[in-house]
Design a protein around this motif. Structure first.
Motif, mmCIF file in Angstrom:
data_model
loop_
_atom_site.group_PDB
_atom_site.id
_atom_site.type_symbol
_atom_site.label_atom_id
_atom_site.label_comp_id
_atom_site.label_asym_id
_atom_site.label_seq_id
_atom_site.Cartn_x
_atom_site.Cartn_y
_atom_site.Cartn_z
ATOM 1 N N ARG A 59 0.909 -1.274 0.027
ATOM 2 C CA ARG A 59 0.021 -0.142 0.033
ATOM 3 C C ARG A 59 1.038 1.195 -0.138
ATOM 4 N NH1 ARG A 59 -4.292 3.018 1.639
ATOM 5 N NH2 ARG A 59 -3.946 4.506 3.412
ATOM 6 N N GLU A 60 1.912 1.462 1.040
ATOM 7 C CA GLU A 60 2.874 2.356 0.900
ATOM 8 C C GLU A 60 3.587 2.734 -0.483
ATOM 9 O OE1 GLU A 60 6.624 3.929 3.465
ATOM 10 O OE2 GLU A 60 6.015 2.034 3.746
ATOM 11 N N GLU A 61 3.877 1.593 -1.234
ATOM 12 C CA GLU A 61 4.581 1.947 -2.378
ATOM 13 C C GLU A 61 3.679 2.465 -3.480
ATOM 14 O OE1 GLU A 61 8.059 -1.853 -2.097
ATOM 15 O OE2 GLU A 61 6.055 -2.103 -3.074
ATOM 16 N N GLY A 62 2.306 1.944 -3.466
ATOM 17 C CA GLY A 62 1.468 2.175 -4.491
ATOM 18 C C GLY A 62 1.112 3.595 -4.441
ATOM 19 N N LEU A 63 1.010 4.101 -3.131
ATOM 20 C CA LEU A 63 0.512 5.560 -3.051
ATOM 21 C C LEU A 63 1.615 6.623 -3.445
ATOM 22 C CD1 LEU A 63 -1.294 5.224 0.433
ATOM 23 C CD2 LEU A 63 -2.243 5.734 -1.461
ATOM 24 N N LYS A 64 2.917 5.807 -2.967
ATOM 25 C CA LYS A 64 4.120 6.757 -3.437
ATOM 26 C C LYS A 64 4.320 6.689 -5.161
ATOM 27 C CE LYS A 64 9.173 6.732 -2.983
ATOM 28 N NZ LYS A 64 10.285 6.167 -2.434
#
Length: 364
Positions: A59-64
């Motif tokens: 999720r963190e990577e996707g948002l970034k």
């Protein structure tokens, strides 16, 4: 790490249902911590195995990734607007449509790796850590730009980033030719990843009209190669990790062709519709857009909500507008500083201007 520029081909990425992993509770509901997606396998040259056919996206990577790609997209659209308003002059090559390339490349390397690029490099400049404000201000030729207003679109630089060479391919060996760079890198087993951003067209000619062979990932001949879906940030990330590991392990260089697509013309003087149809561009926008693809995956994998992504869009828009406001009001560099920063770590000395009677002082 090395980057070489060519033209490009884009491929359809099949929509595959994600495999969600553990979940977390967010403000907008329950989100998955991560999800696993099938990605298009790379085509290989002189390699027994290649990057994986699946990729885990947190999720963190996707948002970034989503925010970064949106930032690059809106930055380029703003640059287009500023050029038409005559705040930006000279050469300007935009990379909207190719956002998965710069974001995926950065996600697959280390911050201390060196990236050397040709023009159409605003996106890579940003992913390397240069702010939107300093990029747009450099484009308008103001003092607050990343090269103090002296470089413009084709000559941007940052830490571990050497961006912009006006001669196509000159960045590959930093002076010389591509074939010689391939030869020396292979002979000495240098840890170089040679990247061809194949966006389907040269300055105004389709690749299949200009090249007897459009399989650019095989152009290294004795160097292994990968053909990668450059419209998918996960494909680019996994391929870049594979290529970087290949080089770091002492196996020598590798060539990586990213099949992508530019929405704008070659440069601002090119409308981009005389050698390709408007329908073709619209099809690429509607069916192969890298930002849309990532957004669809994140929603399908329950990594984010639509409202959350809309909030990111709003934040990006505000940052771009603030950067553009600064870029159009900052001071231009004074003439007496035209010779500054020619050399590094030297005491000040005089530099001749347009004739022997005009002198400028060089200050590092």
């Amino acid at each position: 790490m090395r980057k070489m520029l060519a033209a490009a081909v884009s491929r359809v990425l099949p929509r595959v249902a994600p495999k969600p992993a553990s979940r977390m509770l967010g403000a907008a509901g329950t989100f998955a911590d991560n999800a696993t997606f099938d990605i298009k396998p790379c085509e290989l040259y002189r390699l027994e195995e290649g990057p994986p056919a699946t990729a885990v996206l947190t999720r963190e990577e996707g948002l970034k990734y989503y925010k970064t790609m949106q930032m690059v997209r809106r930055m380029e659209l703003k640059a287009d607007q500023l050029y038409k308003q005559k705040f930006i002059r000279g050469f300007c090559h935009l990379c909207d449509g190719q956002e998965a390339c710069c974001v995926g490349l950065e996600a697959g390397i280390n911050p201390t790796d060196h990236v050397i690029t040709s023009y159409r490099a605003h996106g890579l400049c940003y992913t390397r850590g240069v702010s939107v404000r300093s990029i747009l201000t450099e484009l308008t030729g103001r003092r607050g730009g990343c090269v103090k207003g002296k470089g413009g679109s084709m000559h941007m630089y940052g830490k571990y980033f050497y961006g912009g060479n006006g001669i196509v391919g000159s960045q590959t060996p930093i002076g010389g030719q591509v074939a010689e760079a391939f030869n020396m890198a292979s002979l000495w087993k240098l840890p170089c990843v040679f990247i061809c951003e194949n966006n389907l067209y040269g300055m105004g000619t389709a690749t299949d009209r200009a090249a007897a062979s459009t399989e650019y990932y095989k152009r290294g001949h004795f160097i292994p190669g990968l053909k990668v879906d450059g419209m998918d940030v996960l494909c680019v990330r996994e391929a870049t990790k594979f290529a970087a590991d290949h080089c770091r392990s002492g196996k020598g260089p590798i060539v990586m062709e990213l099949q992508t697509y530019r929405y704008h013309g070659h440069s601002m003087s090119d409308p981009g519709v005389s050698y390709r149809t408007r329908e073709e561009v619209q099809t690429m926008r509607s069916k192969h857009d890298p930002i849309m693809l990532l957004k669809d995956r994140m929603l399908a994998g329950k990594l984010a909500s639509a409202d959350e992504l809309k909030d990111i869009d709003a934040d990006v828009k505000k940052e771009i507008e603030d950067a553009a406001q600064f870029a159009t009001t900052d001071q231009e560099p004074p003439l007496e500083e035209i010779a500054h920063h020619i050399y590094k770590d030297n005491p000040p000395f005089e530099v001749r201007g347009a004739n022997p009677w005009i002198k400028f002082k060089s200050v590092s």
